[in-house]
Design a protein around this motif. Sequence first.
Motif, PDB file in Angstrom:
ATOM      1  N   GLY A 217      -8.988  -7.933 -17.665  1.00  0.00           N
ATOM      2  CA  GLY A 217      -9.127  -6.556 -16.824  1.00  0.00           C
ATOM      3  C   GLY A 217      -9.287  -6.904 -15.540  1.00  0.00           C
ATOM      4  N   LEU A 218     -10.390  -7.448 -15.184  1.00  0.00           N
ATOM      5  CA  LEU A 218     -10.632  -7.492 -13.773  1.00  0.00           C
ATOM      6  C   LEU A 218      -9.591  -8.509 -12.924  1.00  0.00           C
ATOM      7  N   VAL A 219      -9.403  -9.617 -13.571  1.00  0.00           N
ATOM      8  CA  VAL A 219      -8.133 -10.408 -12.815  1.00  0.00           C
ATOM      9  C   VAL A 219      -7.102  -9.893 -12.588  1.00  0.00           C
ATOM     10  N   GLY A 220      -6.574  -9.170 -13.808  1.00  0.00           N
ATOM     11  CA  GLY A 220      -5.397  -8.494 -13.946  1.00  0.00           C
ATOM     12  C   GLY A 220      -4.999  -7.347 -12.884  1.00  0.00           C
ATOM     13  N   LEU A 221      -6.215  -6.527 -12.729  1.00  0.00           N
ATOM     14  CA  LEU A 221      -6.166  -5.582 -11.565  1.00  0.00           C
ATOM     15  C   LEU A 221      -6.242  -5.976 -10.481  1.00  0.00           C
ATOM     16  N   LEU A 222      -6.839  -7.138 -10.153  1.00  0.00           N
ATOM     17  CA  LEU A 222      -7.040  -7.609  -8.721  1.00  0.00           C
ATOM     18  C   LEU A 222      -5.601  -8.329  -8.321  1.00  0.00           C
ATOM     19  N   ILE A 223      -5.184  -9.022  -9.235  1.00  0.00           N
ATOM     20  CA  ILE A 223      -3.810  -9.451  -9.106  1.00  0.00           C
ATOM     21  C   ILE A 223      -2.800  -8.571  -8.758  1.00  0.00           C
ATOM     22  N   GLY A 224      -2.677  -7.481  -9.535  1.00  0.00           N
ATOM     23  CA  GLY A 224      -1.859  -6.397  -9.345  1.00  0.00           C
ATOM     24  C   GLY A 224      -1.893  -5.813  -7.789  1.00  0.00           C
ATOM     25  N   LEU A 225      -3.191  -5.246  -7.533  1.00  0.00           N
ATOM     26  CA  LEU A 225      -3.570  -4.875  -6.448  1.00  0.00           C
ATOM     27  C   LEU A 225      -3.087  -5.495  -5.251  1.00  0.00           C
ATOM     28  N   LEU A 226      -3.707  -6.782  -5.027  1.00  0.00           N
ATOM     29  CA  LEU A 226      -3.364  -7.739  -4.111  1.00  0.00           C
ATOM     30  C   LEU A 226      -2.077  -8.058  -3.877  1.00  0.00           C
ATOM     31  N   SER A 227      -1.236  -8.092  -5.045  1.00  0.00           N
ATOM     32  CA  SER A 227       0.180  -8.616  -5.036  1.00  0.00           C
ATOM     33  C   SER A 227       1.098  -7.451  -4.255  1.00  0.00           C
ATOM     34  N   ILE A 228       0.517  -6.113  -4.680  1.00  0.00           N
ATOM     35  CA  ILE A 228       1.218  -4.969  -4.201  1.00  0.00           C
ATOM     36  C   ILE A 228       0.977  -4.965  -2.480  1.00  0.00           C
ATOM     37  N   LYS A 229      -0.056  -5.306  -2.180  1.00  0.00           N
ATOM     38  CA  LYS A 229      -0.610  -5.277  -0.823  1.00  0.00           C
ATOM     39  C   LYS A 229       0.143  -6.518   0.187  1.00  0.00           C
ATOM     40  N   SER A 230       0.119  -7.466  -0.543  1.00  0.00           N
ATOM     41  CA  SER A 230       0.684  -8.487   0.058  1.00  0.00           C
ATOM     42  C   SER A 230       2.285  -8.657   0.377  1.00  0.00           C
ATOM     43  N   THR A 231       2.875  -8.253  -0.576  1.00  0.00           N
ATOM     44  CA  THR A 231       4.310  -8.150  -0.701  1.00  0.00           C
ATOM     45  C   THR A 231       4.859  -7.000  -0.006  1.00  0.00           C
ATOM     46  N   GLY A 232       4.171  -5.728   0.100  1.00  0.00           N
ATOM     47  CA  GLY A 232       4.410  -4.767   0.810  1.00  0.00           C
ATOM     48  C   GLY A 232       5.304  -3.790   0.134  1.00  0.00           C
ATOM     49  N   HIS A 233       5.456  -4.120  -1.014  1.00  0.00           N
ATOM     50  CA  HIS A 233       6.338  -3.201  -2.059  1.00  0.00           C
ATOM     51  C   HIS A 233       5.924  -3.172  -3.186  1.00  0.00           C
ATOM     52  N   VAL A 234       6.167  -2.189  -4.125  1.00  0.00           N
ATOM     53  CA  VAL A 234       5.789  -1.737  -5.577  1.00  0.00           C
ATOM     54  C   VAL A 234       7.010  -2.563  -6.423  1.00  0.00           C
ATOM     55  N   SER A 235       6.675  -3.754  -7.057  1.00  0.00           N
ATOM     56  CA  SER A 235       7.629  -4.281  -8.262  1.00  0.00           C
ATOM     57  C   SER A 235       7.127  -3.985  -9.441  1.00  0.00           C
ATOM     58  N   GLY A 237       6.856  -6.069 -11.818  1.00  0.00           N
ATOM     59  CA  GLY A 237       5.779  -6.952 -12.353  1.00  0.00           C
ATOM     60  C   GLY A 237       4.496  -6.715 -11.831  1.00  0.00           C
ATOM     61  N   ASN A 238       4.231  -6.090 -10.400  1.00  0.00           N
ATOM     62  CA  ASN A 238       2.948  -5.798 -10.078  1.00  0.00           C
ATOM     63  C   ASN A 238       2.462  -4.561 -10.825  1.00  0.00           C
ATOM     64  N   ILE A 239       3.360  -3.674 -11.263  1.00  0.00           N
ATOM     65  CA  ILE A 239       2.773  -2.581 -11.994  1.00  0.00           C
ATOM     66  C   ILE A 239       2.524  -3.110 -13.539  1.00  0.00           C
ATOM     67  N   ILE A 240       3.124  -3.896 -13.928  1.00  0.00           N
ATOM     68  CA  ILE A 240       2.736  -4.490 -15.240  1.00  0.00           C
ATOM     69  C   ILE A 240       1.527  -5.334 -15.287  1.00  0.00           C
ATOM     70  N   ILE A 241       1.316  -6.065 -14.229  1.00  0.00           N
ATOM     71  CA  ILE A 241       0.140  -6.713 -14.273  1.00  0.00           C
ATOM     72  C   ILE A 241      -1.339  -5.867 -14.038  1.00  0.00           C
ATOM     73  N   GLY A 242      -0.925  -4.864 -13.317  1.00  0.00           N
ATOM     74  CA  GLY A 242      -2.085  -3.759 -12.881  1.00  0.00           C
ATOM     75  C   GLY A 242      -2.451  -2.966 -14.222  1.00  0.00           C
ATOM     76  N   LEU A 243      -1.262  -2.492 -14.988  1.00  0.00           N
ATOM     77  CA  LEU A 243      -1.693  -1.833 -16.040  1.00  0.00           C
ATOM     78  C   LEU A 243      -2.222  -2.516 -17.165  1.00  0.00           C
ATOM     79  N   ILE A 244      -1.596  -3.845 -17.367  1.00  0.00           N
ATOM     80  CA  ILE A 244      -2.608  -4.811 -18.349  1.00  0.00           C
ATOM     81  C   ILE A 244      -3.958  -4.971 -17.962  1.00  0.00           C
ATOM     82  N   GLY A 245      -4.365  -4.962 -16.670  1.00  0.00           N
ATOM     83  CA  GLY A 245      -5.719  -5.099 -16.185  1.00  0.00           C
ATOM     84  C   GLY A 245      -6.394  -3.775 -16.542  1.00  0.00           C
ATOM     85  N   LEU A 246      -5.846  -2.783 -16.135  1.00  0.00           N
ATOM     86  CA  LEU A 246      -6.394  -1.286 -16.393  1.00  0.00           C
ATOM     87  C   LEU A 246      -6.512  -1.043 -18.025  1.00  0.00           C
ATOM     88  N   ALA A 247      -5.689  -1.537 -18.785  1.00  0.00           N
ATOM     89  CA  ALA A 247      -5.694  -1.167 -20.197  1.00  0.00           C
ATOM     90  C   ALA A 247      -6.813  -2.074 -21.151  1.00  0.00           C
TER      91      ALA A 247
END
Length: 465
Positions: A217-235, A237-247
């Motif tokens: 959960g922690l790693v997935g949420l961090l990867i999702g949030l940091l990926s969104i920040k670094s790429t500048g857009h919401v993909s 893949g980012n949404i899926i990773i974040g949702l997996i972490g949250l779940a």
Amino acid sequence: MNTRNRWLVISVGLGVLLNPLNSSMISVAIARLQQAYRLDFTAVSWIIFSFYIASAIAQPVMGKISDLFGRRKIFMAGLIVSFVSFAASWLASLSPNFGWLIVARVVQSIGTSMLVAVGMAIVRVHVTEKQASALSVISIFLSGAAAIGPFVGGILLKWWDWPSLFIASLPFVAASFVLARKTIPKDKPAVSAAHHRSLRQWLILIDASGIVLFTVGLVGLLIGLLSIKSTGHVSSGNIIIGLIGLAALVAFVRQELKTSSPFIPLRTFARYPALAGVNVQNMIVNLLFYALFFGLPSYLQLVRHVSEFHTGMLMLTLGACSLVASPIAGRWIDKSGPRPALVVSALLMALGSVWLVILTPTSPVISVSLALAAFGISNGLNAVAMQAALFRSSPKEMAGVASGLFNTSRYVGTMLSSLLTGVVMGGTFSFGGFRWLGVILTIIALILVVMGLRYRESGQSQQPV
């Protein structure tokens, strides 16, 4: 404290400083690591995230194991693991693969985490008089090591380059090992059948499924949030990773509420609301402190083009003020309790945050020392006050678990601080981003002022905020 207790506290202090020292020295090496491995700031940040994620998991587990098998045994084992892991980290630093360095840092984190969780419990159990004074000595090691880490790191970078950061702690390991063997009382014979458990029973005892869910959960949420920040857009893949972490984190909460031996005993917070309040406050304190701690060195180097050595010299203000404030805090809290120190500490953090906001692009670099002094004094007060509040809010029989939980809240706050800094700054550091960080830290500090004012003692309790 009598002479034996004084040496016991020193032996524990030399062990517990390893975790904050090794997590803080790296702060002045972020820019150098980006160049060495040709990575962006977000990718290099995982050398910080990996250390704190492993620490957040290891400390409550080691606290629980020490309650079962004996705190002296786990402390001595932690020193051995730390010695091996520092050597492994140095070898990994010679590899061109950044992944090996991350793995070595995780092992290093586990070894030093054994010392922090168990060391605080040893002081809690064996030092029964003037505990706040004993805590002030431990706080000198903990907060002092964290605060002077950038200074030590700056010197090492100037003379020996960044791989030297990973073996600088070996003398402390050796000194702690020698003293701990002589001063820490032997463990009482185990009264439970913990030694004779099967592998399956052990996995249930340490709540292996809860640990896995928490980590994913922690790693997935961090990867999702940091990926969104670094790429500048919401993909997607980012949404899926974040949702997996949250779940996974939602599943983790459900797991902890129903299992008989939870990794993080959430039900304990319901039984001891004061303990929950202390941990929440500790998390927010560290979110604020480490946002400055990791953000300021990168700002000085990447925006103001200050060298690693001079950045370390400036950061020494933080360490010096922490070291001066800790023993004063111990005597003050012994007489007045934690509340006054918590309020003053929060006010100083607010003052330091406001100072960051009013800095201009032409302000003398040395002027950041004023903010560092405010945060340093605050850190020295907080380190003792928060530990004293923890001791007053938790029963002695769960000293190991309570200490592990307390440090987990600290590491969660630290990870949130790194995430906050990365999100605010974006792909590169800028003066505008640094000023916005100061505004956010000011708001967080004002929240801490309110929490400190609402702190109430009633026997062993504190009203939740």
